[in-house]
Each structure stands twice: as C-alpha cells, then as structure tokens.
Scaffold this motif. Structure first.
Motif, PDB file in Angstrom:
ATOM      1  N   GLU A 203       0.830  -1.206   0.000  1.00 13.53           N
ATOM      2  CA  GLU A 203       0.000   0.000   0.000  1.00 13.53           C
ATOM      3  C   GLU A 203       0.866   1.259   0.000  1.00 13.53           C
ATOM      4  O   GLU A 203       0.576   2.231  -0.702  1.00 13.53           O
ATOM      5  CB  GLU A 203      -0.927   0.009   1.213  1.00 13.53           C
ATOM      6  CG  GLU A 203      -1.916   1.159   1.180  1.00 13.53           C
ATOM      7  CD  GLU A 203      -2.753   1.254   2.436  1.00 13.53           C
ATOM      8  OE1 GLU A 203      -3.615   2.142   2.475  1.00 13.53           O
ATOM      9  OE2 GLU A 203      -2.536   0.466   3.363  1.00 13.53           O
ATOM     10  N   LEU A 206       2.114   1.889  -3.469  1.00 22.41           N
ATOM     11  CA  LEU A 206       1.073   2.388  -4.367  1.00 22.41           C
ATOM     12  C   LEU A 206       0.727   3.844  -4.072  1.00 22.41           C
ATOM     13  O   LEU A 206       0.555   4.660  -4.983  1.00 22.41           O
ATOM     14  CB  LEU A 206      -0.177   1.509  -4.261  1.00 22.41           C
ATOM     15  CG  LEU A 206      -0.024   0.060  -4.730  1.00 22.41           C
ATOM     16  CD1 LEU A 206      -1.305  -0.715  -4.488  1.00 22.41           C
ATOM     17  CD2 LEU A 206       0.350   0.004  -6.198  1.00 22.41           C
ATOM     18  N   TRP A 207       0.625   4.172  -2.787  1.00 20.10           N
ATOM     19  CA  TRP A 207       0.280   5.561  -2.426  1.00 20.10           C
ATOM     20  C   TRP A 207       1.420   6.513  -2.762  1.00 20.10           C
ATOM     21  O   TRP A 207       1.185   7.648  -3.187  1.00 20.10           O
ATOM     22  CB  TRP A 207      -0.056   5.647  -0.933  1.00 20.10           C
ATOM     23  CG  TRP A 207      -1.484   5.344  -0.660  1.00 20.10           C
ATOM     24  CD1 TRP A 207      -2.018   4.140  -0.349  1.00 20.10           C
ATOM     25  CD2 TRP A 207      -2.577   6.258  -0.718  1.00 20.10           C
ATOM     26  NE1 TRP A 207      -3.367   4.237  -0.206  1.00 20.10           N
ATOM     27  CE2 TRP A 207      -3.750   5.525  -0.420  1.00 20.10           C
ATOM     28  CE3 TRP A 207      -2.687   7.624  -0.984  1.00 20.10           C
ATOM     29  CZ2 TRP A 207      -5.002   6.115  -0.379  1.00 20.10           C
ATOM     30  CZ3 TRP A 207      -3.946   8.206  -0.940  1.00 20.10           C
ATOM     31  CH2 TRP A 207      -5.086   7.463  -0.640  1.00 20.10           C
ATOM     32  N   LEU A 214      -4.488   5.111 -10.385  1.00 17.32           N
ATOM     33  CA  LEU A 214      -4.771   4.460  -9.109  1.00 17.32           C
ATOM     34  C   LEU A 214      -5.780   5.254  -8.304  1.00 17.32           C
ATOM     35  O   LEU A 214      -6.630   4.695  -7.610  1.00 17.32           O
ATOM     36  CB  LEU A 214      -3.479   4.296  -8.295  1.00 17.32           C
ATOM     37  CG  LEU A 214      -2.427   3.325  -8.835  1.00 17.32           C
ATOM     38  CD1 LEU A 214      -1.213   3.304  -7.921  1.00 17.32           C
ATOM     39  CD2 LEU A 214      -3.007   1.919  -8.980  1.00 17.32           C
ATOM     40  N   ASN A 215      -5.708   6.582  -8.392  1.00 14.97           N
ATOM     41  CA  ASN A 215      -6.622   7.424  -7.625  1.00 14.97           C
ATOM     42  C   ASN A 215      -8.069   7.254  -8.065  1.00 14.97           C
ATOM     43  O   ASN A 215      -8.998   7.545  -7.307  1.00 14.97           O
ATOM     44  CB  ASN A 215      -6.221   8.900  -7.755  1.00 14.97           C
ATOM     45  CG  ASN A 215      -4.878   9.185  -7.108  1.00 14.97           C
ATOM     46  OD1 ASN A 215      -4.467   8.465  -6.201  1.00 14.97           O
ATOM     47  ND2 ASN A 215      -4.192  10.216  -7.562  1.00 14.97           N
ATOM     48  N   LEU A 217      -9.416   4.376  -8.890  1.00 14.01           N
ATOM     49  CA  LEU A 217      -9.922   3.045  -8.558  1.00 14.01           C
ATOM     50  C   LEU A 217     -10.957   3.129  -7.450  1.00 14.01           C
ATOM     51  O   LEU A 217     -10.817   3.912  -6.510  1.00 14.01           O
ATOM     52  CB  LEU A 217      -8.771   2.134  -8.113  1.00 14.01           C
ATOM     53  CG  LEU A 217      -7.717   1.761  -9.159  1.00 14.01           C
ATOM     54  CD1 LEU A 217      -6.650   0.887  -8.526  1.00 14.01           C
ATOM     55  CD2 LEU A 217      -8.339   1.042 -10.345  1.00 14.01           C
ATOM     56  N   GLU A 219     -12.941   1.387  -4.162  1.00 17.54           N
ATOM     57  CA  GLU A 219     -12.357   0.682  -3.020  1.00 17.54           C
ATOM     58  C   GLU A 219     -12.190  -0.803  -3.316  1.00 17.54           C
ATOM     59  O   GLU A 219     -11.160  -1.405  -2.983  1.00 17.54           O
ATOM     60  CB  GLU A 219     -13.234   0.860  -1.778  1.00 17.54           C
ATOM     61  CG  GLU A 219     -12.663   0.159  -0.551  1.00 17.54           C
ATOM     62  CD  GLU A 219     -13.471   0.418   0.691  1.00 17.54           C
ATOM     63  OE1 GLU A 219     -13.128  -0.147   1.735  1.00 17.54           O
ATOM     64  OE2 GLU A 219     -14.446   1.180   0.633  1.00 17.54           O
ATOM     65  N   GLU A 221     -11.816  -2.227  -6.255  1.00 16.66           N
ATOM     66  CA  GLU A 221     -10.740  -2.395  -7.234  1.00 16.66           C
ATOM     67  C   GLU A 221      -9.376  -2.226  -6.580  1.00 16.66           C
ATOM     68  O   GLU A 221      -8.430  -2.962  -6.885  1.00 16.66           O
ATOM     69  CB  GLU A 221     -10.903  -1.378  -8.369  1.00 16.66           C
ATOM     70  CG  GLU A 221     -12.109  -1.645  -9.258  1.00 16.66           C
ATOM     71  CD  GLU A 221     -12.398  -0.489 -10.199  1.00 16.66           C
ATOM     72  OE1 GLU A 221     -13.002  -0.721 -11.257  1.00 16.66           O
ATOM     73  OE2 GLU A 221     -12.034   0.676  -9.870  1.00 16.66           O
ATOM     74  N   TYR A 222      -9.271  -1.257  -5.674  1.00 14.12           N
ATOM     75  CA  TYR A 222      -8.007  -1.029  -4.976  1.00 14.12           C
ATOM     76  C   TYR A 222      -7.661  -2.232  -4.098  1.00 14.12           C
ATOM     77  O   TYR A 222      -6.511  -2.694  -4.077  1.00 14.12           O
ATOM     78  CB  TYR A 222      -8.116   0.230  -4.126  1.00 14.12           C
ATOM     79  CG  TYR A 222      -6.836   0.589  -3.412  1.00 14.12           C
ATOM     80  CD1 TYR A 222      -5.886   1.406  -4.004  1.00 14.12           C
ATOM     81  CD2 TYR A 222      -6.572   0.102  -2.132  1.00 14.12           C
ATOM     82  CE1 TYR A 222      -4.709   1.729  -3.349  1.00 14.12           C
ATOM     83  CE2 TYR A 222      -5.398   0.417  -1.475  1.00 14.12           C
ATOM     84  CZ  TYR A 222      -4.473   1.239  -2.084  1.00 14.12           C
ATOM     85  OH  TYR A 222      -3.318   1.543  -1.429  1.00 14.12           O
ATOM     86  N   THR A 223      -8.655  -2.751  -3.381  1.00 12.97           N
ATOM     87  CA  THR A 223      -8.417  -3.908  -2.518  1.00 12.97           C
ATOM     88  C   THR A 223      -7.992  -5.115  -3.338  1.00 12.97           C
ATOM     89  O   THR A 223      -7.096  -5.870  -2.957  1.00 12.97           O
ATOM     90  CB  THR A 223      -9.683  -4.244  -1.711  1.00 12.97           C
ATOM     91  OG1 THR A 223     -10.062  -3.110  -0.933  1.00 12.97           O
ATOM     92  CG2 THR A 223      -9.436  -5.420  -0.786  1.00 12.97           C
ATOM     93  N   LEU A 226      -4.410  -4.646  -4.274  1.00  8.35           N
ATOM     94  CA  LEU A 226      -3.580  -4.866  -3.091  1.00  8.35           C
ATOM     95  C   LEU A 226      -3.381  -6.357  -2.835  1.00  8.35           C
ATOM     96  O   LEU A 226      -2.262  -6.821  -2.570  1.00  8.35           O
ATOM     97  CB  LEU A 226      -4.248  -4.197  -1.884  1.00  8.35           C
ATOM     98  CG  LEU A 226      -3.510  -4.204  -0.552  1.00  8.35           C
ATOM     99  CD1 LEU A 226      -2.186  -3.479  -0.661  1.00  8.35           C
ATOM    100  CD2 LEU A 226      -4.375  -3.577   0.533  1.00  8.35           C
ATOM    101  N   GLU A 443      -8.369   5.394   2.235  1.00  4.67           N
ATOM    102  CA  GLU A 443      -8.332   6.853   2.099  1.00  4.67           C
ATOM    103  C   GLU A 443      -8.219   7.511   3.465  1.00  4.67           C
ATOM    104  O   GLU A 443      -7.547   8.539   3.616  1.00  4.67           O
ATOM    105  CB  GLU A 443      -9.602   7.344   1.398  1.00  4.67           C
ATOM    106  CG  GLU A 443      -9.696   6.976  -0.068  1.00  4.67           C
ATOM    107  CD  GLU A 443     -11.030   7.356  -0.690  1.00  4.67           C
ATOM    108  OE1 GLU A 443     -11.027   7.892  -1.803  1.00  4.67           O
ATOM    109  OE2 GLU A 443     -12.060   7.125  -0.049  1.00  4.67           O
TER     110      GLU A 443
END
Length: 680
Positions: A203, A206-207, A214-215, A217, A219, A221-223, A226, A443
């Motif tokens: 994480e 990515l951040w 990525l911004n 995506l 939640e 999709e982000y998970t 990850l 977030e």
C-alpha cells in the motif's frame, strides 16, 4: 484443551461481550437451536471450571462468563492455541485447497486427515467435490496411490485461484483490521497465503506513486489490486515464480511500473524475472470498459431488480421508498456486487445479523419476503438480508436528519447502506456532528488531520487512538454516550477551531461544488433540449435497415458524422445482448464512438414491430437511440445513465408509448431536477 468448533464459537462470543447474552442470541449467532446451546453450555461449564472460570446465568437476562481478569486473559491465550476438532464441510474443503496451493510437494491423505481430525474417506469425499471446482480454475487435481495429492497447473492460475478465495471468503476486517476474536485456522491460513504481512508495504508503494489511474480506482478495485500484488510478493518469496513465456514482446515500462518495482524490491531483494514484471504490469493496468460501451451492460437488469424490490417494500409498508434516490443508488451499487458474489459461490458474512434481527425484526421480515418474491436465483441468505435492512433502515432514518457542526468522516466497509445508516443515526443522537463524507479505509489513513476533527469507523484502523473511534453501524445508546465522552474528552481538547486555512478550503470546496453542478446542468439542458420524437412510417426488412434510417436522422440533425460505422457498432452491441427492455414495447440502443459529435437521445416510433436478430417477444415499436461521443464527460455519462433508469418506471414507459414530445421532456426535466438536487 480440546474443543469442538461449536464450543469455540460460544466461548469466543461470550469473551467478546461485557454484557449478558441470551441463549437465543447465541443460537442465532452460531446458527443452531436454543436447545443445542443449552446442551453445549452444560458441557462447557465442566471444561472452563478447570481454568477458574464459570458461567453466570441470570433468569430473564442471559449468560455471562465470570472469572478474574487474569484467569480470563490466560483462558483467551489457551483458547487461541487450542485446535478445533470440528470443521464444517466447506471449511474442510477450503483448508485442503489452501494446503495444496501452499505446498510444493504432494500432500499425503493421512496428513490432511490428521490435520483436520477426520477420517481418510472423509478427505477423499472432499477431494471428489473439489475436483470439478479446481478444473474451472484451469488446474488439475493429481491423486495417485503412494504419491499423495497435488495441484498441477501454471503459477498464474494458482495465483488467480488464491485471489478468488480471498475475495469470496475474507472480508475487510480479516484483511486489515484487528479483530477482537482470534481468527479461525482457515482465515489464518488464507491470510498467510495471500501475503497479508506485505499489505502495508504494498500500500505504501502504491500511495507513494501518486498515480492518477490508481486514484480513480474504487475501493473494491483497490483492494483487489492490493491482494493481487501481495500474493505476487508472497509467492516470489517462496520461489514460486511465473513461468517464462516464449514470446519476447517488449514491456512498456510506465513510471508507475518502474516506481512500484523499485519499492517492492526493498521487500523482495531479488532479481525480478521478466515474466513477473510483465505480470505486475498487467495488474497495474486498470481494466478498460468496452471502447464502444455507453452504459454498463447489466445496469438495466440490476435496476429492474432494485425497482421491483422497492415496490414490494412499498406495498408491504406504505412507505414511499421510491422517492428516496439515495436508497435506489445504494441498492443498485450494493446488489450488483452482492449478487455477483453469490453467483460465484461466495459466503456472505454479516457480524451484525443477530443485532439486526433483534432491533429491526419487522423490517427484516418484510425485506426477506420481498427479496423472495423478487430474486429467484441465486438464493439470498439472511446475512445479505441484514445488509439490505441497513439500506432501508437508512432510508427511514433520513427523514429525521438534523444540522451538524462537528466535522467527522465515516469509514464503513460493509457497504453504502451501512455507512448511511450510521450517518443518520449519528445526526439523530448527536446533532452537533457534521458528516463531511464517507471514505474507504485506505483513504482515511491518508487524509490530513487538519481537514477533520474525528473519524468514526465500524472497523479497526491503523491510526492513533485520539484520531478515531470505532462504533457499530447501529449506534446503540451506550455507544452514543461513549461517542459523546470521546468528543468532550478527546476531540474537543485538541485545536478544533477553524483556522484561516480551513475557511479557504471550505470556500474552495463550495466553489468546486458550484462548478460541478454547472457541468451537470449544462449536460441536462443539452440532452433534454435535443430530445425529439421521430415517427418512422415505412416498413423495414431487417434490423440493419431500421438502424440505418435512425442513424441517417441523427446525421442530418448534426449528432454523428458517419451512418455506417455507427450502425455496425449498434449491431455489434445487439449481438452481445438484446436491447429490448423486458415486459415493455421499448428497446434501448446505445453506444459511444468517436464518430458521435455530441450526446443525443431520440425516440423513434415504428409502424410495425422491430425486426431483431435475436428472438424476443413481439410488439416492440418504440426505440430509444442513445449516442455518446468517445471522450464523454463523467457528468454526461451519469445523466445518460440516470435517464436509462427511468425506463423501468411505469410512468416513463407509458409516456414513451403514448405521450407527446413536450410531455416526455417535462417528465425528464422534473426527474433530472430531482437528480440534480441529490448532487448538491
């Protein structure tokens, strides 16, 4: 200490509660009868007495675990180390699958039977049931006498299977939270398999990349990203790398890919094979929708389910749920995800189910009946009904919203309805709280502290204790009081005054909001003003011929450049799935293309039934043509999607069949004005 799975469930429930729990509540929580609970409690009394503990039973109140704090803590540790004898059939099969995915060498049947405390024939039967499921993942189950059991297939397919197991059988609290109860052996094994220990590092990488893609995506999709990258790290650390491909196509190394590899190399200090770099590049590349897709393929089918469910609930309760746009949007988002998970065979878990059934008994029963009448496949379990209760409960509570003045952010991983339910409960119990918004867990940890006073979460977060408070979405009276004390003793003790910077930020937020509303207004005015009704009096011999005449009208009106290219795209879309709206005389043809000059919506009225390549019920004589340009603004997409949802409203259907152009425009204007109000 040896305990059955049921014993462990009861003990973990009692250890997690500081209040009396009734036998009925325990029965509902672990899905057994009250009589079974009483029998298990009798057996448990003898087991826990050796640890200095006892069960205090109060008639009419419930049961509580009693003992010195030191003895209780020692018993918790002992319980954590104790192996459960009894496993459900599903848990056994998942445990076997995780073991096979984790091991490089074949596993003996005896070893599996010993680990799970069952007989070898039971393991053999479990493997029989697993075999077809494994084949669907493009893997092969190898079983030979003297050899044992193993999985044969590519590393990529094994990783995909691991990720699918994680999405179906782990929730957000398992993935990143700190649970009050000890995780089950199965959850622990699956978390180890997906490389949970690498989540924080992945994480951070990515951040730190600060990539625009990525911004954007969601939640989920982000998970998913990850999990996929953490699995990659875990497997590479074990030496399980993706096989080299004979194709030597050069990989385009984007800034995001280069940065991510640099950061992840600190975790895995080894040379990255070209195949792994290619695999990571694919993970980081977001899935693009079909280039000519204007509306989501399944949107109307899921919207139909939502409308039917809302109407059933209105008939049962007399409440005007259809007036609540927030409910509709929340149900659409939640049900689409939930039904896809159920169709994939996922298990829905809802830790609040017992409390929901107790506190919202009538609403729960009404939704259970309405869902049974609306959704025939797949079967919807009570756990999912509990989540739907949160959506409808939030709708009921929304009427009582009050003004707020304490800046708070809500983090809730159980869904939109749950977070909104908590929000309205908060405004009812503590009107001084101003809800700034609902954000995802990843977030929340990155929002600057100056932008809020308090984070309210339904799960544990990796933040300092004075930054957030964990509450139940149902916000009990005890929790409301605890929140008041937290605000008084913690939040308000910090600098909670709004500095000049906060004023500037709020002014900027208001300006951005006005700009965003203007964009929506412009799109609504453009689409509604351009809407027209066009009768087609001639006869047609094919769908292509019909579409050619429609597109020629659009070309002459200045909406498209080329007729044939648009017709081909419309035919391609029709081949994917029928554009006829079920149980109506309407069809909606929609695509996006670079040949479309500006969004348009036109209703064509046919003299004869529409000729389609796919067999459908006769009588379709009204066709909506919805066209969008390739680079369509987000606001325009949302407006067109909103209009498509009206096609399931009886009033809209009747207007399209018999109404005048001015009446249809008036209806669209009224509904889109309400849509706009919801955006402010």
């Amino acid at each position: 200490m040896t305990l059955s799975h049921r014993h462990r469930q009861i003990l973990e429930l009692l250890l997690s509660r500081n209040v009396d729990v009734t036998a009925g509540e325990i029965a509902a929580e672990i899905n057994v009868s009250t009589r079974t609970v009483h029998r298990e409690l009798t057996e448990l009394e003898a087991i826990i007495s050796s640890s200095g503990l006892s069960l205090q039973k109060k008639s009419g109140k419930g049961i509580q675990l009693q003992g010195d704090l030191q003895d209780i803590e020692a018993f918790k540790r002992k319980l954590h180390d104790a192996a459960a004898i009894e496993h459900s059939s599903q848990d056994r099969k998942l445990f076997i699958l995780c073991t096979l995915l984790d091991e490089d060498e074949p596993v003996k049947l005896f070893a599996l039977a010993h680990s799970l405390r069952v007989t070898i024939p039971t393991i053999t039967n479990d493997l029989d049931e697993l075999e077809s499921w494994i084949q669907k993942s493009n893997l092969t189950l190898i079983r030979r006498r003297g050899y044992g059991v193993g999985l044969n297939g590519t590393e990529m397919n094994k990783r995909k299977l691991i990720a699918r197991l994680a999405r179906n059988y782990l929730d957000e609290s398992d993935l990143y939270g700190k649970s009050a109860r000890s995780p089950s052996p199965l959850v622990m094994k699956l978390l180890q398999l997906i490389g949970k220990s690498y989540f924080a590092d992945v994480e951070a990488a990515l951040w730190d990349a600060e990539d625009e893609g990525l911004n954007k995506l969601s939640e989920s999709e982000y998970t998913r990203l990850l999990i996929d990258i953490s699995i990659l790290i875990a497997r590479m650390k074990q030496g399980k790398v993706i096989e080299a491909n004979v194709e030597t196509e050069t990989i385009r190394r984007s800034d995001l890919l280069t940065h991510t590899i640099e950061q992840l190399s600190k975790i895995v200090p080894m040379e990255w094979p070209e195949a792994e770099i290619r695999y990571l590049a694919e993970l980081l590349q977001p899935e693009e929708p079909h280039p000519n897709q204007l509306l989501p393929f399944d949107e109307l089918s899921y919207m139909e389910i939502v409308w039917k469910l809302i109407r059933r609930m209105e008939e049962r309760s007399g409440v005007s749920y259809s007036e609540d746009r927030s409910l509709r949007d929340g149900l659409l988002s939640h049900l689409e995800s939930a039904l896809k998970r159920l169709q994939a065979g996922a298990t829905i878990r809802n830790p609040l189910l017992t409390q929901i059934k107790r506190d919202y008994e009538e609403l729960f029963e009404a939704i259970r009946l309405s869902v049974n009448e609306t959704i025939t496949e797949p079967a919807v379990p009570d756990e999912e009904i509990g989540f739907l209760v949160m959506h409808f409960g939030a709708s009921l509570e929304r009427q009582k919203q009050l003004r707020r003045n304490v800046r708070a952010i809500i983090v809730c991983t159980s869904g939109i309805g749950t977070s909104k339910m908590l929000a309205v409960r908060l405004t009812k119990e503590l009107p001084q709280i101003e809800i700034l918004g609902h954000v995802s867990w990843f977030e929340a940890v990155h929002i600057p502290e100056a932008e809020y006073d308090l984070i309210i979460s339904t799960v544990d977060l990796p933040l300092d204790d004075d930054q957030y408070i964990k509450l139940s979405p149902l916000l009990t009276k005890d929790e409301a009081e605890r929140l008041r004390l937290f605000i008084q003793n913690v939040t308000l003790q910090k600098d909670n005054g709004r500095d000049q910077g906060a004023v500037v930020r709020n002014l900027k937020h208001s300006t951005e909001s006005l700009h965003r509303i203007r964009l929506y207004v412009n799109e609504i005015v453009r689409i509604v003003d351009g809407f027209s009704v066009y009768p087609l009096d001639q006869s047609f011999h094919s769908l292509r011929e019909t579409l050619q005449v429609m597109c020629e009208y659009a070309r002459q009106s200045g909406y498209i450049e080329d007729v044939e290219s648009i017709v081909e795209l419309l035919l391609e879309r029709e081949r994917l799935s029928s554009q006829v709206i079920p149980d109506t005389e309407l069809a909606l043809f929609h695509i996006r293309s670079g040949r479309v000059l500006e969004p348009t919506l036109t209703l064509f009225q046919l003299k004869e039934d529409l000729l389609l390549d796919q067999p459908v019920s006769p009588g379709v004589r009204h066709v909506l043509l919805m066209l969008g340009s390739q680079e369509l603004p987000k606001e325009s997409l949302e407006v067109l999607s909103e209009i498509s949802s009206y096609l399931l409203l009886p009033e809209m259907i009747e207007l399209l069949r018999t109404g005048e152009q001015s009446e249809i425009k008036q209806f669209l204007s009224r509904e889109l004005t309400a849509f706009l109000e919801n955006k402010k």
